[in-house]
Each structure stands twice: as C-alpha cells, then as structure tokens.
Design an enzyme around this catalytic site. Sequence first.
Site, mmCIF file in Angstrom:
data_model
loop_
_atom_site.group_PDB
_atom_site.id
_atom_site.type_symbol
_atom_site.label_atom_id
_atom_site.label_comp_id
_atom_site.label_asym_id
_atom_site.label_seq_id
_atom_site.Cartn_x
_atom_site.Cartn_y
_atom_site.Cartn_z
ATOM 1 N N ASP A 85 0.867 -1.181 0.000
ATOM 2 C CA ASP A 85 0.000 0.000 0.000
ATOM 3 C C ASP A 85 0.902 1.229 0.000
ATOM 4 O OD1 ASP A 85 -2.170 1.703 0.198
ATOM 5 O OD2 ASP A 85 -3.079 0.645 1.877
ATOM 6 N N ARG A 99 2.853 11.313 14.302
ATOM 7 C CA ARG A 99 3.991 12.195 14.560
ATOM 8 C C ARG A 99 3.593 13.626 14.899
ATOM 9 N NH1 ARG A 99 5.081 9.044 10.394
ATOM 10 N NH2 ARG A 99 4.485 10.568 8.847
ATOM 11 N N HIS A 123 -3.712 12.216 2.447
ATOM 12 C CA HIS A 123 -3.788 10.982 3.233
ATOM 13 C C HIS A 123 -2.495 10.765 4.016
ATOM 14 C CE1 HIS A 123 -4.951 7.049 4.548
ATOM 15 N NE2 HIS A 123 -3.963 6.466 3.882
ATOM 16 N N TYR A 153 1.119 5.555 0.269
ATOM 17 C CA TYR A 153 0.494 6.836 0.589
ATOM 18 C C TYR A 153 0.681 7.732 -0.627
ATOM 19 C CZ TYR A 153 0.539 5.446 5.502
ATOM 20 O OH TYR A 153 0.334 4.794 6.692
#
Length: 172
Positions: free
Chosen positions: A56, A72, A63, A58
């Site tokens: 997967d 974070r 997103h 990003y």
Amino acid sequence: MSLGRPVWQATRRFLQEILADNNPTLRDNVELRRQAFVPLNTAKMHLPASIGDYTDFYASKEHASNVGIMFRGKENALMPNWIHLPVGYHGRSSSIVVSGTDLRRPNGQRLPGKGQPPVFGPSVKIDFELEMAFLIGVGNNLGEPIPIEQANDHIFARDIQGEHLNINPSFT
C-alpha cells in the site's frame, strides 16, 4: 492470470464473441444459458484470485499527512522523503474482502482526551480513502524491475475504490 496477456486477450475475445447479440451459441440455447449463467438474485460474490500479498502506498499528500498527524503530530506529519517518492508499506492481504462483506469495527487503544489515560475499545472513526488496485497476473523475478513499457503485460486488472472521508458512522 499467471498464463499471461495472450491468454487474457484470447479469453476476453471469446467472452465478447459468445455474449454478442448476433451470436446464436448462447442466445438460442436455453439449456446452455441455464448452465452458463446464475440468476442475479442467487449470485454470490467471490474474490477473483487468491491474494498472496500487497503493498500500500500513501499516494495522496492529504492521506499521508492525515496518517502522519496521528503518529507524529501536525509539525512532522509529512515525512521529508514523501515528496520525492510516496511511502509504501506491507499490507495484510487477509483484510481484503469481497464488496458487501459485513465488517466488524476494529478495536484498539486510543486516547479519549488530553491528559486522560488510554482506553481500549471500538474505533470511533472510520477512514475511507481513494484506493487504486492492480492485480498482477505475471510477476517478475526477485530484484528485476518491470519496465513501464511492459506494464500491460503484467497488470491483469485494475480498479479504483471510493473517496477519502473521515466519518463517524452510526453503526457499531
């Protein structure tokens, strides 16, 4: 899928031909149609293949930022290398299910509010995101890249899923 693009193309041509309005093979043969087709109200969806693994990425800045904020904080949400190469991670293939499958709300630890201890329980938000999937029919040897010019010889199917939304669904 592992038989390669020539077989995919031949199968597609055959299906298009046999399902064409002007082809009498199925059109004029009631018994063959009964054997070949399932009534829509009794049809059951299946995964099209055994999915052994997936990665997967990003691929959306929004997103990647949303996920980064969760882990974070807002100041370091986007990893510095993301703008050069979207970050990919190993996904759990057992989580891939057929459309329409009932899902159980995931449980986990979360902070209910600032200064409060974590609690364990069902998620309170569900994250929907744009996903693009590719089923790879013919893979490659370990460590050997697939040139972009040869992508069509390896990608059996592709699909785009729903939009990215943060919602508070009413189901539990």
